[in-house]
Scaffold this motif. Structure first.
Motif, PDB file in Angstrom:
ATOM      1  N   ARG A 170      43.498  45.392  40.476  1.00 45.07           N
ATOM      2  CA  ARG A 170      44.066  45.546  41.820  1.00 45.07           C
ATOM      3  C   ARG A 170      43.627  44.393  42.722  1.00 45.07           C
ATOM      4  N   ALA A 171      42.384  43.992  42.581  1.00 44.23           N
ATOM      5  CA  ALA A 171      41.868  42.887  43.391  1.00 44.23           C
ATOM      6  C   ALA A 171      42.573  41.580  43.030  1.00 44.23           C
ATOM      7  N   MET A 172      42.789  41.356  41.733  1.00 44.52           N
ATOM      8  CA  MET A 172      43.500  40.145  41.300  1.00 44.52           C
ATOM      9  C   MET A 172      44.935  40.138  41.814  1.00 44.52           C
ATOM     10  N   ASP A 184      43.260  49.627  37.427  1.00 46.66           N
ATOM     11  CA  ASP A 184      41.896  49.120  37.332  1.00 46.66           C
ATOM     12  C   ASP A 184      41.527  48.406  38.632  1.00 46.66           C
ATOM     13  N   LYS A 185      40.291  48.653  39.107  1.00 42.05           N
ATOM     14  CA  LYS A 185      39.858  48.086  40.384  1.00 42.05           C
ATOM     15  C   LYS A 185      39.919  46.563  40.374  1.00 42.05           C
ATOM     16  N   GLU A 186      39.470  45.959  39.269  1.00 42.74           N
ATOM     17  CA  GLU A 186      39.477  44.498  39.155  1.00 42.74           C
ATOM     18  C   GLU A 186      40.897  43.952  39.123  1.00 42.74           C
TER      19      GLU A 186
END
Length: 359
Positions: free
Chosen positions: A77-79, A73-75
């Motif tokens: 990955r950012a976390m 999930d993009k979110e």
């Protein structure tokens, strides 16, 4: 040897010690058990810090995988990327802490200390400053819950000290205070100065590791015992048996003898007591000589030009010249409250220098 290799050796030794301490043979030997227990306890904080580092590295690796997972999930990955950055900043600090923990220990660091403060150049003002310094260390000791025993005070009639000596007992006393040794300089207007001129005075401080009580162990193999017939005045025989005893401590050549008793056994016991006292005195004199040499190396001449620290009262600052540190909090430092900031900085500088020497 790399840091990781050193860490693996520490963990292996820590585990080995834990296993050895659980063995019945070791537990039944008090001397061996005490020695291994001390080594195990000394390694524990290092082993615990290594485990923290290992966990941080492991979590960082997991986060890196999550951050680059194309199917994730993009979110998320950012976390993961954000948390990874946090570990990236954390791990060098943990590695540095471990490098410091792995530095060779000063055997004297855990000892209690004897602190000696003496007035240097500056007349009465120097004695007043020496009293200020001595009380600063007394208050500092109180803040750390250390025991401060005054051993000697050479006071002046105006509240100053020509010389003041104290024994300080507690956890890590010498390690904290050893950097205080040297010449301290003060710049201020003396109370007796009517013209308002600033005077410069000096006092010397020597911090010495407190000598351990000397335990004298006499090995039978180191003794030569001679028995002979006791004689009285004019060479007359005191008794007809070989009751007199002369004991020679072969390694040192120290001799003790006794012929007071008619019993050889009693004479030997008395001679051993005298020998033990003489060996103790020899050890004590050696320790005193080493202490005197250390003091001479530490305090210098007491001249105001040989300074490690300056206390400037008009400007409200204290400057430690060894590390070029200036703090504008002279009252807190003289009260013992702000002294930790200087000592911490000196300790950090010493650790950095030793790390650099090893690299």
């Amino acid at each position: 040897m790399s840091l990781d290799e050193s860490l693996r050796k520490v963990l292996a030794r820590h585990r080995e010690l834990g296993e050895m301490l659980s063995e019945a043979g070791v537990a039944n030997d008090p001397a061996v058990f005490a020695r291994l227990s001390k080594e195990y306890a000394d390694l524990r904080p290092v082993a615990e810090k290594i485990e923290v580092l290992k966990k941080a590295r492991s979590e960082m690796a997991d986060l890196e995988e999550m951050a680059v997972d194309p199917e994730g999930d993009k979110e998320m990955r950012a976390m993961a990327k954000e948390e990874w950055e946090g570990f990236k900043n954390l791990i060098p600090g943990l590695e540095q802490e471990l490098k410091v923990l792995l530095l060779p220990k000063d055997a004297a660091d855990k000892k209690n200390a004897i602190i000696e403060v003496r007035a240097g150049t500056g007349g009465d003002e120097a004695t007043l400053f020496a009293a200020n310094l001595f009380r600063m260390y007394q208050r500092y000791a109180e803040r750390h819950d250390w025991k401060f025993d005054i051993m000697n005070l050479n006071e002046t009639g105006i509240g100053g000290f020509k010389e003041a000596i104290a024994s300080i007992s507690g956890e890590g006393v010498f390690a904290r205070l050893k950097f205080e040794s040297g010449t301290h300089r003060v710049q201020r207007v003396p109370e007796t100065e009517s013209g308002g001129r600033i005077h410069t005075s000096a006092a010397t401080v020597a911090v010495l590791p407190e000598a351990e009580e000397v335990d004298i162990t006499i090995e039978d193999k180191d003794l030569r015992v001679d028995v002979y017939r006791a004689s009285g005045p004019g060479g007359q025989s005191v008794n007809t048996t070989d009751s007199a005893v002369r004991i020679t401590h072969v390694p040192t050549g120290i001799v003790a003898q006794c012929q007071d008793e008619k019993s050889q056994h009693k004479n030997k016991a008395k001679a051993l007591k005298v020998l033990r006292a003489r060996l103790y005195e020899a050890e004590r004199q050696t320790a005193e000589s080493e202490r005197a040499d250390m003091r001479k190396n530490q305090v210098g001449s007491g001249d105001r030009s040989e300074r490690i620290r300056t206390y400037n009262f008009p400007q409200g600052r204290v400057t430690d010249h060894r590390i070029n540190l200036t703090l504008h909090k002279i009252e807190q430092i003289i009260e013992g409250e702000g002294l930790d900031e200087i000592i911490d900085a000196l300790t950090t500088e010493d650790q950095a220098a030793r790390l650099a020497a090893m690299s």
